[in-house]
Design a protein around this motif. Structure first.
Motif, mmCIF file in Angstrom:
data_model
loop_
_atom_site.group_PDB
_atom_site.id
_atom_site.type_symbol
_atom_site.label_atom_id
_atom_site.label_comp_id
_atom_site.label_asym_id
_atom_site.label_seq_id
_atom_site.Cartn_x
_atom_site.Cartn_y
_atom_site.Cartn_z
ATOM 1 N N ALA A 140 -7.972 -13.029 -29.676
ATOM 2 C CA ALA A 140 -8.297 -11.663 -29.258
ATOM 3 C C ALA A 140 -7.919 -11.432 -27.805
ATOM 4 N N ALA A 141 -8.116 -12.452 -26.966
ATOM 5 C CA ALA A 141 -7.730 -12.305 -25.560
ATOM 6 C C ALA A 141 -6.225 -12.088 -25.431
ATOM 7 N N VAL A 142 -5.451 -12.860 -26.204
ATOM 8 C CA VAL A 142 -3.988 -12.688 -26.172
ATOM 9 C C VAL A 142 -3.597 -11.328 -26.732
ATOM 10 N N GLU A 143 -4.250 -10.911 -27.810
ATOM 11 C CA GLU A 143 -3.929 -9.624 -28.429
ATOM 12 C C GLU A 143 -4.280 -8.453 -27.512
ATOM 13 N N LEU A 144 -5.403 -8.557 -26.804
ATOM 14 C CA LEU A 144 -5.774 -7.487 -25.871
ATOM 15 C C LEU A 144 -4.761 -7.375 -24.744
ATOM 16 N N LEU A 145 -4.361 -8.535 -24.218
ATOM 17 C CA LEU A 145 -3.343 -8.523 -23.163
ATOM 18 C C LEU A 145 -2.028 -7.962 -23.688
ATOM 19 N N PHE A 146 -1.666 -8.357 -24.899
ATOM 20 C CA PHE A 146 -0.425 -7.852 -25.498
ATOM 21 C C PHE A 146 -0.502 -6.341 -25.711
ATOM 22 N N ALA A 147 -1.645 -5.865 -26.212
ATOM 23 C CA ALA A 147 -1.799 -4.427 -26.441
ATOM 24 C C ALA A 147 -1.705 -3.639 -25.139
ATOM 25 N N LEU A 148 -2.315 -4.160 -24.060
ATOM 26 C CA LEU A 148 -2.234 -3.469 -22.761
ATOM 27 C C LEU A 148 -0.808 -3.442 -22.233
ATOM 28 N N LEU A 149 -0.140 -4.585 -22.317
ATOM 29 C CA LEU A 149 1.248 -4.635 -21.842
ATOM 30 C C LEU A 149 2.154 -3.738 -22.681
#
Length: 372
Positions: free
Chosen positions: A14-23
């Protein structure tokens, strides 16, 4: 334990996905009104979302025992990644709460080492009970989050309703064609057995009776009649064998277990039957299960030269599992006419058949059938 580990990995994802979604949002925002630029930026974003979605499918399959088909578009993968991070955070909160509850619940083990442990035993006991109660609640929360994980994955990554209907129609069409082919193959096999076996015996019987009728020698006539009598018994035995292979009456009269025990008794090598069904399956399922065992045992005796064959029948979660294992020489061809016909019989009931037969053995024929 596996579910908890899966949720912890889901929190990290989820941490990686949140960062990916923001980027991805930052990259797409400047080109939102520019179609060519939006397509150029969206291409690597969708590729990254596909990679993350595939990693999620692996996590769900390995740790949560949730299987999702890979038939989804990259846009749906991006939507899944954009939504899943929140569920991953929820899973992390649940696991953190479980850890806190476990710490309070086991406080009685090490609390006596602390200063208040001896002076306030009541507080120690109440704290432990409250901790265990919190663990109980979080266990329920773990199963709830796992259920939400499955619903979210099936919603975004699973096939759409129209696609599922099309797939089901294709499966039904294929299984119907397989049933027709299996029936035709069975008719040809019966015709071949009757022509090569029973018919030849009857022809020989007729010739012997004709020769005995024309003979003037009483002794020779008696010998011919004796041969004719033996030939008639052999023809009757072969006719019974053909009738048994077409459909065993024992299956209707005494059930699947008795029919399988009859197969074991008729085999020329020892056959052990392990039957673990609490109740008799439906007639169609029992018939297919019987033919799976009968064909697998016959093939093993004929081609593999085994010293022992083991048959196991069990049911689990509305599925019936049938397995036939022999210690023969192996090398069975799953594409052969017998096993291929079995696979079509099983597929007609929405089941599956697998054959594992390495050179040198052993051979395992396993079928999975729906069982209400």
């Amino acid at each position: 334990m596996r579910c908890g580990a899966g949720l912890i990995l889901g929190t990290a994802a989820a941490a990686v996905e949140l960062l990916f979604a923001l980027l991805a949002g930052v990259a797409l925002l400047p080109v939102a009104a520019w179609p060519k630029g939006r397509r150029a930026v969206l291409r690597p974003v969708l590729a990254g979302a596909r990679i993350l979605a595939e990693l999620e499918r692996g996590r769900l399959r390995m740790w949560l025992d949730l299987r999702v088909t890979p038939a989804y578009e990259d846009v749906r993968a991006l939507r899944y990644v954009a939504c899943h991070w929140a569920l991953g955070v929820l899973g992390g909160v649940v696991m953190l709460t479980a850890a806190i509850g476990l710490a309070y619940g086991t406080f009685g083990v090490y609390g006596w080492l602390l200063l208040d442990g001896i002076r306030n035993p009541g507080s120690l006991v109440l704290g432990s009970l409250g901790g265990f109660f919190l663990v109980f609640l979080t266990v329920q929360g773990i199963f709830g989050v796992v259920g939400l994980e499955g619903q979210l994955a099936r919603h975004f990554l699973g096939p759409r309703h129209q696609e599922e209907l099309e797939r089901r129609i294709a499966e039904l069409s294929a299984s119907r064609a397989a049933v027709v082919d299996a029936v035709n193959d069975e008719r040809r096999r019966i015709e071949r057995d009757l022509h090569d076996g029973v018919q030849q015996r009857l022809v020989a019987l007729g010739m012997l009776l004709g020769r005995a009728r024309r003979s003037q020698d009483a002794d020779r006539r008696d010998r011919l009649l004796g041969q004719a009598h033996d030939e008639s018994r052999r023809a009757l035995d072969e006719l019974r064998e053909v009738a048994w292979r077409i459909y065993p009456t024992t299956l209707d009269e005494a059930g699947l277990r008795a029919a399988l025990e009859t197969v074991a008794e008729r085999a020329s090598v020892p056959v052990g039957v392990e039957y673990a069904l609490a109740e008799e399956p439906e007639q169609a399922v029992a018939t297919v299960a019987y033919f799976v065992v009968c064909e697998a045992v016959t093939n093993a005796v004929k081609h593999a030269a085994p010293t022992r064959i083991s048959v196991a029948v069990r049911a689990e979660e509305k599925r019936m599992y049938v397995s036939v294992r022999d210690d023969g020489c192996g090398g069975a061809n799953a594409a052969g006419s017998g096993l291929f016909g079995l696979a079509r019989r099983v597929a007609a009931l929405d089941g599956s058949l697998s054959v594992d037969s390495p050179p040198g053995g052993p051979t395992l024929v396993a079928a999975e059938l729906p069982c209400g």
